[in-house]
Scaffold this motif. Sequence first.
Motif, short mmCIF file in Angstrom:
data_model
loop_
_atom_site.label_atom_id
_atom_site.label_comp_id
_atom_site.label_asym_id
_atom_site.label_seq_id
_atom_site.Cartn_x
_atom_site.Cartn_y
_atom_site.Cartn_z
N LEU A 58 0.84 -1.20 0.00
CA LEU A 58 0.00 0.00 0.00
C LEU A 58 0.87 1.25 0.00
O LEU A 58 0.59 2.22 -0.73
CB LEU A 58 -0.91 -0.01 1.23
N ALA A 59 1.96 1.22 0.78
CA ALA A 59 2.87 2.36 0.82
C ALA A 59 3.56 2.56 -0.53
O ALA A 59 3.81 3.69 -0.95
CB ALA A 59 3.92 2.16 1.91
N VAL A 60 3.85 1.47 -1.22
CA VAL A 60 4.45 1.55 -2.56
C VAL A 60 3.50 2.27 -3.51
O VAL A 60 3.90 3.14 -4.28
CB VAL A 60 4.78 0.14 -3.09
N GLN A 61 2.22 1.91 -3.46
CA GLN A 61 1.23 2.55 -4.32
C GLN A 61 1.14 4.05 -4.04
O GLN A 61 1.16 4.88 -4.95
CB GLN A 61 -0.15 1.92 -4.09
N LYS A 62 1.08 4.40 -2.76
CA LYS A 62 0.96 5.81 -2.39
C LYS A 62 2.21 6.59 -2.76
O LYS A 62 2.14 7.75 -3.16
CB LYS A 62 0.69 5.93 -0.89
N SER B 233 -5.70 0.49 -9.77
CA SER B 233 -5.39 0.86 -8.39
C SER B 233 -6.07 2.19 -8.04
O SER B 233 -5.99 3.16 -8.79
CB SER B 233 -3.88 0.99 -8.21
N LYS B 234 -6.72 2.22 -6.88
CA LYS B 234 -7.35 3.45 -6.43
C LYS B 234 -6.31 4.53 -6.16
O LYS B 234 -6.57 5.73 -6.36
CB LYS B 234 -8.15 3.17 -5.16
N SER B 235 -5.13 4.13 -5.72
CA SER B 235 -4.08 5.10 -5.38
C SER B 235 -3.46 5.74 -6.61
O SER B 235 -3.28 6.96 -6.67
CB SER B 235 -2.98 4.43 -4.55
N THR B 236 -3.12 4.93 -7.60
CA THR B 236 -2.38 5.43 -8.76
C THR B 236 -3.25 5.69 -9.98
O THR B 236 -2.81 6.36 -10.91
CB THR B 236 -1.29 4.42 -9.16
N ASN B 237 -4.46 5.12 -9.98
CA ASN B 237 -5.33 5.17 -11.16
C ASN B 237 -4.66 4.52 -12.37
O ASN B 237 -4.95 4.86 -13.52
CB ASN B 237 -5.72 6.62 -11.50
N PRO C 86 -2.98 0.41 -13.74
CA PRO C 86 -3.12 -1.02 -13.44
C PRO C 86 -2.36 -1.39 -12.17
O PRO C 86 -1.22 -0.95 -11.96
CB PRO C 86 -2.51 -1.69 -14.68
N TYR C 87 -2.99 -2.16 -11.31
CA TYR C 87 -2.39 -2.52 -10.03
C TYR C 87 -1.33 -3.60 -10.23
O TYR C 87 -1.62 -4.70 -10.70
CB TYR C 87 -3.44 -3.02 -9.05
N VAL C 88 -0.10 -3.30 -9.87
CA VAL C 88 0.99 -4.26 -9.86
C VAL C 88 1.71 -4.11 -8.52
O VAL C 88 1.58 -3.09 -7.83
CB VAL C 88 1.98 -4.05 -11.02
N GLU C 89 2.48 -5.12 -8.16
CA GLU C 89 3.15 -5.13 -6.86
C GLU C 89 4.65 -5.22 -7.04
O GLU C 89 5.15 -5.71 -8.06
CB GLU C 89 2.65 -6.30 -6.02
N SER C 90 5.35 -4.74 -6.02
CA SER C 90 6.82 -4.78 -6.03
C SER C 90 7.31 -6.10 -5.42
O SER C 90 6.77 -6.57 -4.41
CB SER C 90 7.36 -3.60 -5.22
N HIS C 91 8.33 -6.67 -6.02
CA HIS C 91 8.88 -7.94 -5.55
C HIS C 91 10.40 -7.90 -5.66
O HIS C 91 10.96 -7.47 -6.68
CB HIS C 91 8.34 -9.10 -6.40
N HIS C 92 11.09 -8.32 -4.60
CA HIS C 92 12.54 -8.45 -4.64
C HIS C 92 12.89 -9.82 -5.23
O HIS C 92 12.52 -10.85 -4.64
CB HIS C 92 13.14 -8.32 -3.24
N LEU C 93 13.59 -9.82 -6.34
CA LEU C 93 13.95 -11.09 -6.97
C LEU C 93 14.77 -11.94 -5.99
O LEU C 93 14.48 -13.11 -5.77
CB LEU C 93 14.75 -10.85 -8.25
N ILE C 94 15.79 -11.35 -5.41
CA ILE C 94 16.50 -12.00 -4.30
C ILE C 94 15.90 -11.44 -3.04
O ILE C 94 16.03 -10.24 -2.76
CB ILE C 94 18.02 -11.73 -4.34
N PRO C 95 15.20 -12.23 -2.25
CA PRO C 95 14.48 -11.72 -1.09
C PRO C 95 15.39 -10.98 -0.10
O PRO C 95 16.55 -11.35 0.10
CB PRO C 95 13.90 -12.99 -0.45
N MET C 96 14.84 -9.93 0.51
CA MET C 96 15.61 -9.14 1.47
C MET C 96 16.03 -9.98 2.67
O MET C 96 17.01 -9.66 3.34
CB MET C 96 14.78 -7.94 1.94
N LEU D 108 5.30 -7.02 -10.62
CA LEU D 108 4.53 -8.22 -10.94
C LEU D 108 3.04 -7.99 -10.72
O LEU D 108 2.64 -7.27 -9.80
CB LEU D 108 4.97 -9.40 -10.04
N CYS D 109 2.23 -8.63 -11.58
CA CYS D 109 0.79 -8.61 -11.33
C CYS D 109 0.52 -9.46 -10.09
O CYS D 109 1.35 -10.31 -9.72
CB CYS D 109 0.03 -9.13 -12.54
#
Length: 400
Positions: A244-248, A309-313, A315-325, A344-345
């Motif tokens: 959610l913070a990423v979207q905002k 996405s309501k925040s960005t108006n 398409p809703y996509v999400e952030s992903h770390h390829l090598i996990p933190m 990623l969707c």
Amino acid sequence: MNKSEIDQNIHHTVTSDFDLHIRNILKSVVTEYQQAKTESLKGHFMGEVLRNKMKQALIKRANLDPNIYHLVGSVGQGQWAEIPWLCIFIKDLTISATRGYYIVYLFNADGSGLYISLNQGWTYFKDKYGTKIGREKIRKTASIIRDKLNTVPYNMKLLNIDLKGKGDLAKGYELGHICGRYYDIDNLPSEEEIINDLQGLLLTYREVIGLIGNRSIEQFNDYILLYEDGLYPEDKFSEEEFQLAVQKSAVSKKTQDVYEEEKKKDRPEPIVNKGGKKQWIRNAAKASKALMFSNYTCEIDSSHETFISKSTNMPYVESHHLIPMGKQGEFQYDLDQLANLISLCPLCHRLIHLGTDTDKEKLLRKLYDQRKERLENIGIEINFSELKRVYGISLKGAEQ
């Protein structure tokens, strides 16, 4: 009234039959301090009142165990303090008013009254962030802690204090105030009520100790300010908040803010949670750039459909770390960089975490081939079989 008369008056107040009555001592400090400041500080009896008499009275009247609590009073060093004070520390946490958390009696600069306050060390924030940012950080820390507390006495919920002072320390005390109560000199409560107030606030102080847990004060402060700075630990409990913070954050970005040079960055220090476990953090503002670079499409397949996405108006996509933190400790350089951030969707994001080994491997292979060179440029080297192991995929027939 000359100095001798002042000293005699105060001396009588604190050494009579009522010499250990907190109410009498508080009243004497409030009413006599302004006049005392016109006299020489060296050897002045007012110093004895705050440094010793009040300390002794609190220990006796409130049954404070000296093995647990450390009490310190001050009227200044070299010159009279604008705000005289007496602090009560839990020794296991801190014994310094410059850092940590403590209960403090703060006497107004104009002699109108005093506060009992659960407070925090201003000097720590000033030294770490500078005066301007430090003031915002200490104020926010007080607010966050206040919201987490469940044991604040009903008459100790004062949100703001005004010490009538002009100095930096007065402002620091005001901003660092978490909860407490004001005592007007013309309407001081009874001795019993003053002691009950202290004992009630001591329970709240103990709750703060519980919040800190197995951490140093610095680790605790860093942890509770994470979200305020747009930083999130990589765990299942904060994942939704992070996305959610990423979207905002993406909404607040300007085009010129998106681009940044990809280079080797030293691994940051981890934060420490309440249980004492180290955790690596993710920057929501940085993650939002990955979404913008992809033009809000899925990097597995840009044709994948999602919702708006309501925040960005967008398409809703999400952030992903390829090598996990969570694997940051195994790498010398920072993993929280754009080269390691994927858009990623929602379906592909869940699949790469929860799908079958066969399906997860297909997605990983595509992403790995896309990012291998960029990762190497920032000092992150990992072969495909190692990446599969990170995702819990069987290594049978693994490619190197």
